[in-house]
Design an enzyme around this catalytic site. Structure first.
Site, PDB file in Angstrom:
ATOM      1  N   GLY A   1       0.594  -1.259  -0.017  1.00  0.00           N
ATOM      2  CA  GLY A   1      -0.092   0.080   0.103  1.00  0.00           C
ATOM      3  C   GLY A   1       0.794   1.322   0.079  1.00  0.00           C
TER       4      GLY A   1
ATOM      5  N   ASN B   1       1.580   3.156  -2.406  1.00  0.00           N
ATOM      6  CA  ASN B   1       1.342   4.307  -3.647  1.00  0.00           C
ATOM      7  C   ASN B   1       1.011   5.737  -2.915  1.00  0.00           C
ATOM      8  OD1 ASN B   1      -1.009   2.337  -3.217  1.00  0.00           O
ATOM      9  ND2 ASN B   1      -2.002   4.162  -4.091  1.00  0.00           N
ATOM     10  N   THR B   2       0.417   5.666  -1.534  1.00  0.00           N
ATOM     11  CA  THR B   2      -0.227   6.563  -1.109  1.00  0.00           C
ATOM     12  C   THR B   2       0.053   6.582   0.459  1.00  0.00           C
ATOM     13  OG1 THR B   2      -2.247   7.760  -0.702  1.00  0.00           O
ATOM     14  CG2 THR B   2      -2.448   5.470  -0.768  1.00  0.00           C
ATOM     15  N   GLY B   3      -0.280   7.821   1.306  1.00  0.00           N
ATOM     16  CA  GLY B   3      -0.236   7.878   2.587  1.00  0.00           C
ATOM     17  C   GLY B   3       0.780   7.683   3.289  1.00  0.00           C
ATOM     18  N   ILE B   4       0.724   6.702   4.387  1.00  0.00           N
ATOM     19  CA  ILE B   4       1.752   6.419   5.216  1.00  0.00           C
ATOM     20  C   ILE B   4       2.794   5.538   4.714  1.00  0.00           C
ATOM     21  CG2 ILE B   4       2.316   5.155   7.525  1.00  0.00           C
ATOM     22  CD1 ILE B   4      -0.561   5.824   8.619  1.00  0.00           C
ATOM     23  N   GLY B   5       2.049   4.512   3.618  1.00  0.00           N
ATOM     24  CA  GLY B   5       2.894   3.536   3.060  1.00  0.00           C
ATOM     25  C   GLY B   5       4.133   4.539   2.132  1.00  0.00           C
TER      26      GLY B   5
ATOM     27  N   SER C   1      -3.468  -0.001  14.716  1.00  0.00           N
ATOM     28  CA  SER C   1      -3.966   0.909  15.097  1.00  0.00           C
ATOM     29  C   SER C   1      -4.467   0.835  16.551  1.00  0.00           C
ATOM     30  CB  SER C   1      -5.444   1.330  14.028  1.00  0.00           C
ATOM     31  OG  SER C   1      -6.175   2.157  14.682  1.00  0.00           O
TER      32      SER C   1
ATOM     33  N   TYR D   1     -13.197  -3.710  11.663  1.00  0.00           N
ATOM     34  CA  TYR D   1     -11.929  -2.780  11.400  1.00  0.00           C
ATOM     35  C   TYR D   1     -11.146  -3.146  12.546  1.00  0.00           C
ATOM     36  CZ  TYR D   1      -8.492   0.712  10.751  1.00  0.00           C
ATOM     37  OH  TYR D   1      -7.247   1.371  10.958  1.00  0.00           O
TER      38      TYR D   1
HETATM   39  C1  LIG Z   1     -13.516  13.912  10.289  1.00  0.00           C
HETATM   40  C2  LIG Z   1     -14.646  12.836  10.164  1.00  0.00           C
HETATM   41  C3  LIG Z   1     -14.845  11.930  10.811  1.00  0.00           C
HETATM   42  C4  LIG Z   1     -13.791  11.435  11.596  1.00  0.00           C
HETATM   43  C5  LIG Z   1     -12.815  10.230  11.381  1.00  0.00           C
HETATM   44  C6  LIG Z   1     -11.748   9.850  12.161  1.00  0.00           C
HETATM   45  C7  LIG Z   1     -11.598  10.521  13.436  1.00  0.00           C
HETATM   46  C8  LIG Z   1     -11.082   8.936  11.945  1.00  0.00           C
HETATM   47  C9  LIG Z   1     -10.283   8.151  12.534  1.00  0.00           C
HETATM   48  C10 LIG Z   1      -9.492   6.714  12.220  1.00  0.00           C
HETATM   49  C11 LIG Z   1      -8.693   6.358  12.928  1.00  0.00           C
HETATM   50  C12 LIG Z   1      -8.240   6.434  14.247  1.00  0.00           C
HETATM   51  C13 LIG Z   1      -8.313   5.070  12.246  1.00  0.00           C
HETATM   52  C14 LIG Z   1      -7.132   4.318  12.764  1.00  0.00           C
HETATM   53  O1  LIG Z   1      -7.008   3.102  12.533  1.00  0.00           O
HETATM   54  C15 LIG Z   1     -15.977  10.843  10.400  1.00  0.00           C
HETATM   55  C16 LIG Z   1     -16.645  10.389  11.938  1.00  0.00           C
HETATM   56  C17 LIG Z   1     -15.813   9.735   9.524  1.00  0.00           C
HETATM   57  C18 LIG Z   1     -17.053  11.622   9.774  1.00  0.00           C
HETATM   58  C19 LIG Z   1     -16.859  12.487   8.660  1.00  0.00           C
HETATM   59  C20 LIG Z   1     -15.847  13.586   9.136  1.00  0.00           C
END
Ligand SMILES: CC1=C(/C=C/C(C)=C/C=C/C(C)=C/C=O)C(C)(C)CCC1
Length: 314
Positions: A23, A25-29, A155, A182
């Site tokens: 993974g 191609n994007t983000g943390i990876g 996570s 998840y």
């Molecule tokens: C901003 C936002 C949200 C918050 C998302 C968050 C806080 C995600 C955290 C993800 C994590 C901690 C993943 C770890 O593995 C919602 C609720 C989707 C609704 C739409 C706007």
């Protein structure tokens, strides 16, 4: 640029080393791959979409630091498909003389109810079982490669998983819940890293070490399915709002990089990390007897009971 939330301070070079980041191609990876590349490693950008992988490769090449670079190889891998994992592993094992770092980074979150082509619930199939198969298939080569490290990106949300019911990992008995699916898959990452460390220790294998980690709350494509299962527009809002409350991908990659390269944790194995330090896991993830059961469940689910991941040849 430093991150207040923890920074991998190691200046260790990876010249001549081979690293695989799923993974990436994007983000943390992508940030993880970029770091290894700038330390001199040959890095496999293992992702579903070759075009996206090539675009990431171009971006990463722009990050070259003075100290020099390694090599980037874009490769097709879909961890949601055991077939794709086998094909990928076959290619890598044929080509590479050693594999020094594997970062199991790819992941999905909040998908609607569904099954992978192998019949597993989407989150457990993709986030855990695909990576578990990749890990055991690459293990013999890693075991013959001198010191090597296997990193599982989990996570903090693994703590929200209830006690795992190994008879119901695919939600066949209980009603489907995307968030719980998840959290379970992230508990699976922590448990599997611990179980693998125990299995290696039991056999006196000390040159392969494992790590699981919480990267922090990071603004990445992990939100791509939020609109499907949380609320309409959630993915878009998450994208726009994440800079306000989340870490950047570069800061989010620091704990992965720490676990993969830092000298400070080279002798540790099976532990869980956050902000470049050991952290506490949930009760079920500290239970070695349960980790062993979870190991067996994983091997059975993958139908590889006859395969020996602890052999050295390959
Ligand atoms: C901003 C936002 C949200 C918050 C998302 C968050 C806080 C995600 C955290 C993800 C994590 C901690 C993943 C770890 O593995 C919602 C609720 C989707 C609704 C739409 C706007």
């Amino acid at each position: 640029m430093d991150c207040i939330s923890g920074w991998c301070k190691s200046e260790r070079r990876l010249d001549g080393s081979v690293a695989i980041v799923t993974g990436s191609n994007t983000g943390i990876g992508k940030e993880t791959a970029s770091d290894f590349f700038n330390r001199g490693a040959r890095v496999s950008i293992a992702c579903r979409d070759i075009e996206k992988g090539n675009a990431a490769k171009k971006d990463i090449e722009k990050t070259i630091t003075d100290s020099g670079r390694g090599e980037l190889v874009v490769e097709k891998l879909d961890v949601a498909s055991l077939n794709s994992v086998r094909e990928f592993a076959k290619r890598i094992l044929l080509r590479e003389k050693s594999i020094d770092i594997l970062v199991n980074n790819a992941g999905v979150m909040m998908c609607v109810e569904g099954k992978t082509e192998d019949g597993f619930e989407t989150h457990i199939g993709t986030n855990h079982l695909g990576h578990a198969l990749l890990t055991v298939l690459l293990l013999p080569k890693m075991n013959s490669s001198g010191d090597s490290r296997i990193v599982f990106v989990s996570s903090l949300l693994h703590k929200w998983a209830p006690q795992l019911d190994l008879e119901d990992m695919n939600f066949e008995k209980s009603p489907y819940d995307a968030y719980q699916a998840y959290c379970r898959s992230k508990a699976a990452n922590v448990l599997f890293a611990r179980a693998l460390a125990n299995e290696l220790r039991k056999r006196g294998i000390t040159n392969v070490t494992t790590y699981s980690l919480h990267p922090g709350v990071v603004g990445t494509d992990i939100g791509r399915h939020f609109s499907d299962s949380v609320v309409r527009g959630a993915s878009w809002i998450f994208n726009k709002a994440s800079p306000l409350f989340a870490k950047s991908p570069k800061c989010g990659a620091q704990t992965s990089i720490y676990c993969a390269v830092d000298e400070a944790c080279s002798k540790e194995s099976g532990l869980y990390y956050a902000d470049c330090a050991v952290a506490k896991t949930s009760k079920q993830c500290q239970d070695d007897a349960f980790a062993a059961k979870f190991w067996d469940w994983t091997i059975e689910s993958l139908k590889i009971e006859k395969y020996d991941p602890f052999q050295t040849s390959n």
